[in-house]
Scaffold this motif. Structure first.
Motif, PDB file in Angstrom:
ATOM      1  N   ILE B 402       0.822  -1.186   0.000  1.00 53.49           N
ATOM      2  CA  ILE B 402       0.000   0.000   0.000  1.00 53.49           C
ATOM      3  C   ILE B 402       0.870   1.255   0.000  1.00 53.49           C
ATOM      4  N   TYR B 405       1.515   1.704  -3.639  1.00 56.19           N
ATOM      5  CA  TYR B 405       0.310   2.248  -4.278  1.00 56.19           C
ATOM      6  C   TYR B 405       0.162   3.733  -3.968  1.00 56.19           C
ATOM      7  N   PHE B 406       0.389   4.084  -2.677  1.00 53.01           N
ATOM      8  CA  PHE B 406       0.247   5.472  -2.249  1.00 53.01           C
ATOM      9  C   PHE B 406       1.216   6.361  -3.011  1.00 53.01           C
ATOM     10  N   LEU B 409      -0.051   6.914  -6.502  1.00 54.93           N
ATOM     11  CA  LEU B 409      -1.167   7.869  -6.584  1.00 54.93           C
ATOM     12  C   LEU B 409      -0.656   9.289  -6.413  1.00 54.93           C
ATOM     13  N   MET B 412       0.860  10.401  -9.546  1.00 52.82           N
ATOM     14  CA  MET B 412      -0.089  10.641 -10.626  1.00 52.82           C
ATOM     15  C   MET B 412      -0.789  11.976 -10.488  1.00 52.82           C
ATOM     16  N   LEU B 413      -0.786  12.544  -9.262  1.00 58.45           N
ATOM     17  CA  LEU B 413      -1.461  13.826  -9.079  1.00 58.45           C
ATOM     18  C   LEU B 413      -0.746  14.937  -9.816  1.00 58.45           C
ATOM     19  N   ASN B 414       0.472  14.619 -10.280  1.00 59.03           N
ATOM     20  CA  ASN B 414       1.270  15.581 -11.001  1.00 59.03           C
ATOM     21  C   ASN B 414       0.691  15.814 -12.383  1.00 59.03           C
ATOM     22  N   PHE B 420       1.967  10.135 -15.671  1.00 60.01           N
ATOM     23  CA  PHE B 420       0.660   9.658 -15.242  1.00 60.01           C
ATOM     24  C   PHE B 420       0.316   8.325 -15.894  1.00 60.01           C
ATOM     25  N   SER B 421       0.511   8.229 -17.224  1.00 59.07           N
ATOM     26  CA  SER B 421       0.148   6.976 -17.890  1.00 59.07           C
ATOM     27  C   SER B 421       1.021   5.828 -17.400  1.00 59.07           C
ATOM     28  N   MET B 424      -0.060   4.826 -13.999  1.00 63.15           N
ATOM     29  CA  MET B 424      -1.381   4.192 -13.977  1.00 63.15           C
ATOM     30  C   MET B 424      -1.295   2.758 -14.442  1.00 63.15           C
ATOM     31  N   PHE B 425      -0.478   2.501 -15.490  1.00 59.40           N
ATOM     32  CA  PHE B 425      -0.366   1.119 -15.940  1.00 59.40           C
ATOM     33  C   PHE B 425       0.353   0.257 -14.926  1.00 59.40           C
ATOM     34  N   PHE B 427       0.179   0.769 -11.759  1.00 58.51           N
ATOM     35  CA  PHE B 427      -0.829   0.630 -10.715  1.00 58.51           C
ATOM     36  C   PHE B 427      -1.746  -0.556 -11.029  1.00 58.51           C
ATOM     37  N   ALA B 428      -2.285  -0.566 -12.258  1.00 58.69           N
ATOM     38  CA  ALA B 428      -3.172  -1.673 -12.638  1.00 58.69           C
ATOM     39  C   ALA B 428      -2.401  -2.986 -12.660  1.00 58.69           C
TER      40      ALA B 428
END
Lengths: 309, 656
Positions: B402, B405-406, B409, B412-414, B420-421, B424-425, B427-428
């Motif tokens: 976690i 993950y944190f 995230l 990604m707020l940047n 970001f992409s 995100m990938f 992350f998934a």
């Protein structure tokens, strides 16, 4: 902490899951031209099961005895993170959706092992299918929840209700897609037609029902309540996307309760209108969540690009 | 500082002098315990006060000045080495007992065991390139002989030779990186490398590339992971636990140390690290699903977890490259915490697998089942390890996952779209890895310990394993639980090691202490709620015993249960192109069939498509030079004569 909301949500958590089950059965009976059992019948079934004894096979090990209790405890723990009526969340923390999925995953892990513990081919089949289907759901859910969080710049589950009042045109595109994906997730995780038929006990069609085939008495009561609460929690997520969050408390609670029952009616209608898919096609159905999630991701990226430019 | 020298001497001396003794394992356990305390005292002091200390000593010849520098990062890894080493020695006492009873000589094995622990400790300690390579080689060679413990079996011998070759390819890349900087900067000291790289940043990319490939092969990242699934099942379980828990982490230590030398990596390199780590994680867990050899399954899971650590490192590197301190601190702390957690639960799982092998003499899970009845302690410890490795709360795997993950995230707020992409990938991808791990470990635990015995090998188990094996597993399981419910203390204790990569004071400001606090409380509450529910339920138990429902069949047969392959078959159907499945089938023929069998196993597609063709090509090429090595003694003497003549001629020419 808003005491009124806390009490209302406690009552909802105790009552609404069973009433939802009853509503689904009533809807299916309506579509089938029957009268169907009463809406409060699941309560009576629950109380009946509590009074019965548990039949435990000597083949099983300690896992079979502890799994239903731990499943129930983890479902209750997961309920603390989901925003219920009035946007009330017991625990508001960043990355709430990760905590939610993983705590539910802990319960699922133990229930799968308990199913393998019986040494019967039925439970093994249910365990294998349950484990396989949930692998396809998680990444899509994480992409959706992650995109919504980044879109609204809020890392908890509040982002779902904020999305509603965002006022951005893109949120009007995200909300239906997210609702559709979360509805598919509800059908998969709570084992409804077209993924699984909760009524039949034919081995061709069982997933969750067959995992708990050898549980009885208090164990079965706890498992039934846990699955009902899980369905209630996923409906709460969908409702958070749809209901505006700026209503007064009493009205919000009333609308929440009505929406939960409405979702029950929709699930019942879907169950009556479709047949259970062939096993291979179930994978394709579950996988539909992923393209929807990628669409939501693309919308979030476009919004970022527009915000940048 | 003297503690450290005392520990090194103790490891070496007991290994050399005591390993041939009759009760060698007991002496070694005692000695390793003392050495562990000796290592822990300065490590804890360095971690708490964050004052690294140094000792310089001078070795003659080209080695020159050898600094032993002990900073917070080294202290972190030293603690892992010492504690896991001690627990592995205790476990080895019980595990090697059957071999000692059969009069197999374990003296040299124990010598290499201690020298492996000592060499790993030296690797995290020295900061001189040549001495680092010497310790690295001692580590590789000791582990080689440890893996080849049962070398009378041909597959073990093959696996050890393969391991040996991979290790030396990795050392080649590391040597290349060090030689490059040595030539440019003129010194062998890591601090001098750091100075040089600060002044000439154009070399950092090639240096990082060479050393990352070298250390990556050791750690087991994707294209070069092939040695792991062969070496870990071949080695005895205490060695597998030590190797998988600690030795591949020295590869991670190397990567982190080189990164600390460079300072700020380039974005391209960070993205590639993230990509390769993600692919390793997905590949590892996918192949773990298809295995039915318990230790090979655990070996592929090591590849997956190294991938998760790599994802954390990749996030941290991206934070450094784009100057996002929150991403940096959270990413590296997640990665380092996962290093600690992985060493605990992976050793626990390997020890559990070894306990199963000790009692049933098979690693094939298709032949096992129902072991939890006869081996309850092993079953509970393995269950705790399985839940921890899937990253489920309230155990320790969840906390590090976690945190990663944190960090993703937060990154990604940047406003950077490529960042970001990519995040995100990943992350998934991490979510997918987590869920597949659940599928895999429900299979591993469920088929081995639950249900009923699938063959006589499992039915004949009478009792649980010996006290030494049980105690080391219970201690590791307790660590899993403690770190899971009290991560804020653990993270607070280790926070100075995360500070190696960020600027002064950044860790204090950016470490997500509130978040970790919340996660702590949630895990603790979850634990308490589950326990309370179990206690309350226990009061209302009203049980009756009866057989399970077998669809009306009178006697339930153990063959009616699901096997491991059938459990995952529906998932493997979807991912069929990613495997090479070899099926060995003899169908029943004729009216009264005599014999029929079916067996299947999965081969590593990357090895078949990339590595083996290259090896075949090399072999064909080198066959042409076979004429030079024909075993003819006269020809070899001729070679020696030609060499001497050449030397003579060259010296005379040089004189003129």
């Amino acid at each position: 902490m808003n005491v009124f909301l806390f009490l209302m949500n406690l009552i909802f958590l105790a009552v609404l899951p069973f009433v939802m089950l009853g509503v689904i059965k009533k809807t299916k009976a309506f579509w089938g031209g029957r009268k169907g059992p009463g809406v409060f019948q699941p309560f009576f079934d629950f109380v009946k099961l509590l009074k019965k004894e548990s039949v435990i096979s000597p083949q099983t090990t300690f896992v079979f005895r502890i799994a239903p209790t731990v499943l129930f405890a983890t479902t209750l723990a997961a309920a603390c993170f989901v925003p219920l009526a009035g946007g009330f969340t017991l625990v508001d923390v960043d990355c709430a959706f990760v905590l939610f999925s993983y705590i539910l995953g802990f319960g699922k892990f133990l229930s799968i092992i308990a199913a393998l513990d019986t040494g019967s081919s039925f439970e093994g089949m249910g365990a294998s299918r349950e484990a396989c289907f949930s692998t396809l759901v998680e990444p899509a859910f994480f992409i959706i929840a992650g995109s919504v969080c980044i879109f609204t710049k809020n890392l908890g589950f509040e982002s779902f209700s904020i999305l509603n009042s965002f006022g951005h045109t893109f949120s009007l595109l995200i909300i239906p897609a997210a609702v559709a994906a979360l509805f598919i997730m509800l059908l998969v995780e709570c084992c409804r037609v077209p993924v699984d038929d909760p009524n039949t006990h034919l081995e061709l069609t069982m997933i969750h029902e067959v995992m708990i085939l050898d549980n009885s008495g208090v164990d079965l009561a706890l498992i039934t309540w846990s699955s009902a609460i899980k369905m209630f929690l996923y409906s709460a997520l969908i409702i958070n996307l749809l209901l505006p969050s700026v209503l007064p408390d009493g009205l919000n609670c009333l609308l929440f309760a009505i929406s939960v029952l409405l979702i029950g009616v929709v699930v019942g209608t879907v169950e009556s209108a479709t047949a259970r898919l062939r096993m291979l096609h179930v994978f394709e159905f579950v996988f539909i969540m992923t393209p929807i999630a990628l669409v939501i991701l693309a919308i979030a990226v476009i919004k970022m690009y527009r915000g940048l430019a | 500082m003297s503690f450290i020298l005392a520990a090194i001497i103790l490891y070496f001396v007991t290994g050399v002098f005591l390993s041939r003794h009759k009760s060698a394992t007991m002496f070694l356990s005692g000695a390793n315990f003392v050495a562990m305390i000796l290592v822990l005292i300065p490590s804890v002091r360095v971690l708490v006060t964050n004052c690294p200390f140094e000792l310089n000593f001078f070795l003659p010849g080209i080695i020159g000045n050898v600094p032993l520098r002990f900073d917070a990062l080294s202290a972190f890894f030293a603690i892992i080495v010492a504690v896991t080493g001690f627990l592995a020695t205790v476990y080895a006492k019980g595990y090697l007992q059957p071999y000692i009873d059969k009069n197999k000589s374990v003296g040299s094995h124990l010598l290499f065991f201690n020298s492996l622990i000592c060499a790993m400790f030296l690797v995290v300690l020295v900061q001189n390139a040549l001495f680092f390579l010497i310790s690295w080689e001692i580590m590789s060679i000791s582990s080689l002989f440890l893996v080849a413990f049962e070398s009378e079996k041909p597959e073990v011998l093959k696996a050890s030779v393969k391991y040996f070759i991979y290790m030396h390819v990795s050392v080649l890349f590391i040597i290349a990186g060090f030689v490059l900087l040595n030539i440019k900067s003129g010194s062998l000291d890591f601090a001098a490398f750091a100075e040089f790289l600060k002044n000439n940043p154009q070399y950092s990319n090639i240096f990082l590339f060479l050393t990352f490939v070298g250390f990556g092969i050791k750690a087991g990242f994707f294209p070069f992971h092939n040695w792991l699934p062969d070496a870990h099942p071949a080695a005895p379980s205490h060695v597998s636990g030590l190797m998988s828990g600690v030795m591949i982490k020295t590869g991670i230590y190397g990567i982190l140390r080189m990164l600390a030398l460079v300072g700020v990596p380039s974005p391209a390199l960070s993205y590639s690290v993230l990509f390769i780590a993600l692919v390793s994680a997905l590949y590892g867990v996918l192949y773990a699903l298809a295995q039915h050899d318990l230790k090979k399954l655990l070996a592929y899971h090591s590849i997956e977890n190294i991938g998760i650590i790599g994802v954390g490192i990749g996030c941290g590197m991206l934070g450094l490259a784009y100057n996002l301190p929150l991403l940096t601190v959270a990413g590296f702390s997640g990665a380092l915490l996962h290093v600690l957690n992985h060493s605990i639960f992976k050793s626990l799982l390997f020890f559990g697998a070894g306990a199963v092998y000790n009692k049933t003499h098979t690693k094939n899970i298709e032949l096992l089942g129902g072991l939890a009845r006869k081996m309850p302690v092993t079953a509970v410890c393995f269950l705790i390890g399985a839940v921890a490795i899937c990253g489920l709360p309230p155990l320790n795997g969840f906390v590090s996952e976690i945190l990663i993950y944190f960090s993703m995230l937060q990154g990604m707020l940047n406003h950077n779209i490529i960042l970001f992409s990519a995040l995100m990938f990943s992350f998934a991808g991490l979510a997918f890895v987590g869920v597949m791990a659940i599928l895999c470990f429900t299979k591993a635990y469920g088929i081995v310990f639950s249900g009923s015995a699938r063959s006589g090998l499992s039915k004949n188990v009478k009792s649980d394993v010996s006290f030494s094996m049980k105690s080391s597993m219970v201690v590791l399981a307790a660590f899993c639980l403690i770190i899971g419910v009290l991560p804020k203390y653990v993270v607070g204790f280790f926070k100075n090691s995360f500070a190696v990569f960020s600027a002064e004071g950044d860790v204090q400001k950016y470490l997500p202490i509130n978040f970790i606090d919340n996660v702590s409380n949630i895990a603790l509450t979850l634990c308490a709620v589950c326990f309370a529910a179990l206690v309350v339920r226990g009061f209302f138990r009203n049980d009756r015993g009866f057989e399970v429902w077998g669809c009306g069949y009178d006697k339930l047969n153990s063959k009616m249960q699901y096997t491991a392959s059938s459990f995952v078959s529906s998932f493997l159907e979807i991912t069929k192109p990613l495997f090479i499945k070899k099926v060995d089938v003899k169908r029943p023929e004729a009216i009264f069939p005599t014999e029929a069998h079916y067996g299947s196993h999965v081969e590593d597609i990357e090895e078949e498509l990339l590595i083996n063709p290259a090896l075949r090509f090399d072999k064909q090429l080198l066959q042409k030079f076979r004429v030079l090595q024909n075993g003819n003694l006269q020809q070899y003497i001729l070679y020696g004569l030609i060499f001497l003549v050449l030397m003579l001629v060259m010296t005379i020419l040089a004189e003129c």
